[in-house]
Design an enzyme around this catalytic site. Structure first.
Site, mmCIF file in Angstrom:
data_model
loop_
_atom_site.group_PDB
_atom_site.id
_atom_site.type_symbol
_atom_site.label_atom_id
_atom_site.label_comp_id
_atom_site.label_asym_id
_atom_site.label_seq_id
_atom_site.Cartn_x
_atom_site.Cartn_y
_atom_site.Cartn_z
ATOM 1 N N PHE A 167 -12.080 -3.537 -5.312
ATOM 2 C CA PHE A 167 -12.070 -4.505 -4.204
ATOM 3 C C PHE A 167 -11.447 -3.819 -2.985
ATOM 4 C CE2 PHE A 167 -11.443 -6.805 -8.209
ATOM 5 C CZ PHE A 167 -12.531 -7.665 -8.219
ATOM 6 N N CYS A 218 -3.953 -13.157 -4.618
ATOM 7 C CA CYS A 218 -3.699 -13.871 -3.363
ATOM 8 C C CYS A 218 -4.046 -15.348 -3.499
ATOM 9 C CB CYS A 218 -4.477 -13.229 -2.212
ATOM 10 S SG CYS A 218 -6.270 -13.277 -2.415
ATOM 11 N N ARG A 237 0.835 -1.205 0.000
ATOM 12 C CA ARG A 237 0.000 0.000 0.000
ATOM 13 C C ARG A 237 0.871 1.256 0.000
ATOM 14 N NH1 ARG A 237 -3.976 -3.464 2.954
ATOM 15 N NH2 ARG A 237 -2.811 -3.407 4.903
#
Length: 399
Positions: free
Chosen positions: A232, A344, A216
């Site tokens: 998302f 993921c 991030r």
């Protein structure tokens, strides 16, 4: 105790991965058992030549019939062993984070990566959240949580279950308070100078995605005052970092979950950033099509979808899903813009993901340059002997 443990004998030519410390023994590798092993019991695993390999825990219900933990024949799986494993995991986080904010908001135990296959523990300030994906470790919950309490002294430990574990492991436990005090709702944690409200009781997975902490911040470094699309978005982590650290002029946050968007909105308000963040409750694929058809363009597009497959049988469909998503993402990204695209899904390795991106580049007639190929934060280490836990991929690309 150890001398009386049942023995699991492996088939010829099946022992090498386990001598190399892979922790999962599937039924197809087992020749036969000697002695009656009950679910959750410690077993001695040997090669067909009767050479000791490791101590493990037995579960005939699971696809992983034996999870291996100790490769030292003189160290069976007693309380002293589990204590050392937990102490080592806690010590690593203390050393890596050295008293900074992540030490109080991080993954404390990461299953196989910390030699505790089937146990995940996240820390949220004065509370811990534990998740079991192994019947045998869940049977030892009282002992393992007692050790955690002694090492970290939390005010309380909350238990969360993972969907499908009842069938996969024969695991019949419920979400709820395991020890100590009920956690507040929400708990507020600090990450990269931002505050996040976390609901450990009903939030997604284990409440917060610590694994993307560094990604991030890294993605925010490419914003440079631009317009950002965060798909998302869940609790708003990427979008809020883009506003705080990248000076984004606007973030459009999209999620199919109304509860997730409410959490993201609350976090934006908590950080005084709500005036530059717009929230859209919609299916991400549909919203990308709407934005494309409206001619919308963004300087940075973030694609961080949930896991797309849990089985090899669904892998081809998952890759089609990633391809469709990334093509749509590029359709709203300005030329020269930055695409942050993630997976993921543990079954999707880096080669597969990069080949998918190469195909997207051809289909869209755009050149995709990978600027950074990233993984999870340091509290989610990679166990080299168990490559299956290398699940998170985060690519920062210029298109």
């Amino acid at each position: 105790m150890s001398s009386a443990a049942p023995t699991i004998v492996l088939k010829p030519r099946k022992a090498l991965p386990f001598f190399s410390r892979h922790p999962w023994v599937f039924e197809g590798a087992i020749a036969h058992g000697e002695g009656e092993a009950t679910p959750g019991q410690m077993v001695r695993v040997v090669s067909h030549e009767r050479k000791f390999i490791a101590w493990g825990l037995w579960n005939p219900t699971s696809r992983i019939c034996v999870r291996l933990y100790s490769w030292d024949e003189g160290q069976p799986l007693d309380e002293a062993f589990w204590r050392r494993q937990i102490q080592a995991a806690v010590a690593m986080r203390r050393e890596v984070f050295a008293g900074g904010d992540p030490e109080r908001a991080c993954r404390v135990i990461f299953s196989e990566a910390d030699g505790l296959s089937g146990m995940t523990v996240d820390r949220y300030g004065d509370w811990l959240l534990v998740q079991w994906t192994s019947l045998a470790l869940a049977q030892r919950e009282e002992m393992l949580l007692r050790i955690l309490n002694e090492e970290l002294k939390p005010r309380g430990i909350w238990r969360r279950t993972e969907k499908g574990m009842a069938e996969a492991e024969g695991l019949e436990i419920r979400d709820g308070l395991a020890t100590g005090e009920q956690p507040p709702r929400p708990i507020v944690i600090t990450e990269n100078e931002l505050q996040f409200a976390v609901d450990v009781v009903e939030g997604q997975k284990t409440g917060f995605y610590y694994d993307q902490r560094d990604n991030r911040r890294a993605a925010a470094g490419y914003v440079r005052g631009g317009r950002v699309l965060d798909t998302f978005c869940y609790s708003g982590g990427f979008g809020l970092a883009a506003l705080k650290h990248g000076g984004a002029k606007e973030v459009v946050a999209v999620d199919t979950s109304a509860a997730a968007l409410e959490l993201a909105r609350r976090n934006a308000e908590l950080n005084g950033l709500a005036d530059r963040m717009r929230f859209v409750h919609e299916d991400v694929y549909k919203q990308l099509e709407v934005l494309r058809d409206a001619g919308e363009q963004f300087d940075l597009v973030i694609l961080d979808p949930p896991k797309m497959t849990r089985t090899r049988g669904a892998l081809e469909r998952a890759m089609r899903g990633y391809q469709s998503l990334n093509k749509l993402g590029l359709s709203v990204l300005r030329p020269g813009g930055i695409l942050v695209t993630c997976s993921c899904s543990g079954l999707v390795d880096r080669t597969m993901f990069e080949e998918m991106l190469a195909g997207v580049a051809l289909d869209t007639n755009r050149r995709i340059q990978v600027l950074e190929a990233r993984g999870p934060a340091a509290d989610h280490p990679l166990a080299l002997h168990c490559p299956e836990n290398a699940y998170l991929k985060c690519y920062i690309c210029r298109a």
